[in-house]
Design a protein around this motif. Sequence first.
Motif, short mmCIF file in Angstrom:
data_model
loop_
_atom_site.label_atom_id
_atom_site.label_comp_id
_atom_site.label_asym_id
_atom_site.label_seq_id
_atom_site.Cartn_x
_atom_site.Cartn_y
_atom_site.Cartn_z
N ALA A 54 0.87 -1.30 0.06
CA ALA A 54 -0.37 0.02 -0.02
C ALA A 54 0.86 1.34 -0.07
CB ALA A 54 -0.88 0.03 1.21
N LEU A 55 0.25 2.22 -0.22
CA LEU A 55 0.91 3.67 -0.06
C LEU A 55 -0.06 4.67 0.15
CD1 LEU A 55 1.70 5.18 -3.71
CD2 LEU A 55 0.25 3.43 -3.36
N ASP A 56 0.41 5.75 1.01
CA ASP A 56 -0.23 6.97 1.16
C ASP A 56 -0.18 8.28 0.42
OD1 ASP A 56 2.16 7.79 2.21
OD2 ASP A 56 1.32 7.86 4.38
N ALA A 57 -0.44 9.27 0.84
CA ALA A 57 -0.36 10.51 0.36
C ALA A 57 1.05 10.90 0.03
CB ALA A 57 -1.20 11.57 1.05
N THR A 58 1.86 10.61 0.99
CA THR A 58 3.16 11.01 1.11
C THR A 58 3.83 10.16 -0.04
OG1 THR A 58 3.80 9.63 2.59
CG2 THR A 58 3.44 11.70 3.29
N GLY A 59 3.62 8.96 -0.22
CA GLY A 59 4.00 7.98 -1.27
C GLY A 59 3.83 8.61 -2.61
N LEU A 60 2.30 8.87 -2.88
CA LEU A 60 1.87 9.38 -4.05
C LEU A 60 2.79 10.67 -4.45
CD1 LEU A 60 -1.84 8.98 -3.67
CD2 LEU A 60 -0.42 7.82 -5.37
N GLY A 61 2.98 11.60 -3.31
CA GLY A 61 3.91 12.59 -3.58
C GLY A 61 5.36 12.63 -3.93
N LEU A 62 5.92 11.42 -3.47
CA LEU A 62 7.15 10.90 -3.77
C LEU A 62 6.99 10.47 -5.35
CD1 LEU A 62 10.23 10.33 -3.38
CD2 LEU A 62 9.31 8.05 -2.60
N LEU A 77 9.72 8.03 -15.71
CA LEU A 77 9.53 7.25 -14.46
C LEU A 77 8.50 6.29 -14.88
CD1 LEU A 77 9.65 6.63 -11.51
CD2 LEU A 77 7.76 8.03 -11.26
N VAL A 78 8.78 4.93 -14.72
CA VAL A 78 8.09 3.86 -15.05
C VAL A 78 7.44 3.05 -13.85
CG1 VAL A 78 7.73 1.66 -16.60
CG2 VAL A 78 9.19 3.59 -17.32
N LEU A 79 6.28 2.97 -13.40
CA LEU A 79 5.59 2.13 -12.42
C LEU A 79 5.42 0.75 -12.89
CD1 LEU A 79 3.37 4.70 -10.75
CD2 LEU A 79 5.93 4.38 -10.34
N ARG A 80 6.23 -0.08 -12.52
CA ARG A 80 6.08 -1.63 -13.29
C ARG A 80 5.10 -2.49 -12.38
NH1 ARG A 80 11.45 -4.16 -15.18
NH2 ARG A 80 10.92 -2.87 -16.86
N HIS A 81 4.23 -3.30 -12.63
CA HIS A 81 3.74 -4.22 -12.15
C HIS A 81 2.90 -3.67 -10.62
CE1 HIS A 81 5.50 -6.69 -14.79
NE2 HIS A 81 6.92 -6.58 -14.47
N PRO A 82 2.14 -2.70 -10.48
CA PRO A 82 1.62 -2.41 -9.48
C PRO A 82 0.40 -3.46 -9.07
CG PRO A 82 0.93 -1.01 -11.15
CD PRO A 82 1.81 -1.79 -11.83
N VAL A 83 0.27 -3.73 -7.80
CA VAL A 83 -0.85 -4.54 -7.28
C VAL A 83 -2.00 -3.71 -7.48
CG1 VAL A 83 0.63 -5.86 -5.61
CG2 VAL A 83 -0.61 -3.90 -4.99
N PRO A 84 -3.26 -4.57 -7.52
CA PRO A 84 -4.81 -4.06 -7.93
C PRO A 84 -5.06 -2.83 -7.02
CG PRO A 84 -4.73 -6.53 -7.96
CD PRO A 84 -3.26 -6.05 -7.67
N SER A 85 -4.54 -3.08 -5.69
CA SER A 85 -4.76 -1.83 -4.70
C SER A 85 -4.18 -0.67 -4.99
CB SER A 85 -4.61 -2.26 -3.17
OG SER A 85 -3.08 -2.53 -2.93
N VAL A 86 -2.81 -0.71 -5.53
CA VAL A 86 -2.22 0.54 -5.96
C VAL A 86 -2.88 1.04 -7.16
CG1 VAL A 86 0.10 1.34 -6.72
CG2 VAL A 86 -0.25 -0.30 -4.63
N VAL A 87 -2.99 0.28 -7.91
CA VAL A 87 -3.69 0.67 -9.24
C VAL A 87 -5.01 1.36 -9.09
CG1 VAL A 87 -4.81 -0.13 -11.23
CG2 VAL A 87 -2.69 -1.20 -10.58
#
Length: 110
Positions: A54-62, A77-87
């Motif tokens: 999981a990630l929160d607002a600070t993770g999204l900000g990063l 920046l490429v985000l590879r293979h995010p899990v469904p909750s992150v998607v």
Amino acid sequence: MLAPTPEATSYCTNVVYLSGFLDVRSVAEVREELNQLIDSSDGDVIVDLEALDALDATGLGLLVATHRRTQLLGRQLVLRHPVPSVVRILAVTRLHRILHVERTPLPISA
């Protein structure tokens, strides 16, 4: 609730692998590693999110700040293979329209 571990991130070539939670407790360490990777490599910066719970607002900000920094350098920046909750979080915040997300292909069943 799981706490972030020091082994939460590692990188090989231009890839950073994240695991656990990307939140206010772990974002400083991840930011440092991403900045080090950007400074010491060429080409796209790939963040593998397959083991990220999981990630929160600070993770999204990063992620947004890293996206902006790589764009200024003519990179991506490429985000590879995010899990469904992150998607879902990326979709709800509409960041999937800004960030380059490479989803895991669904298995083909016969």
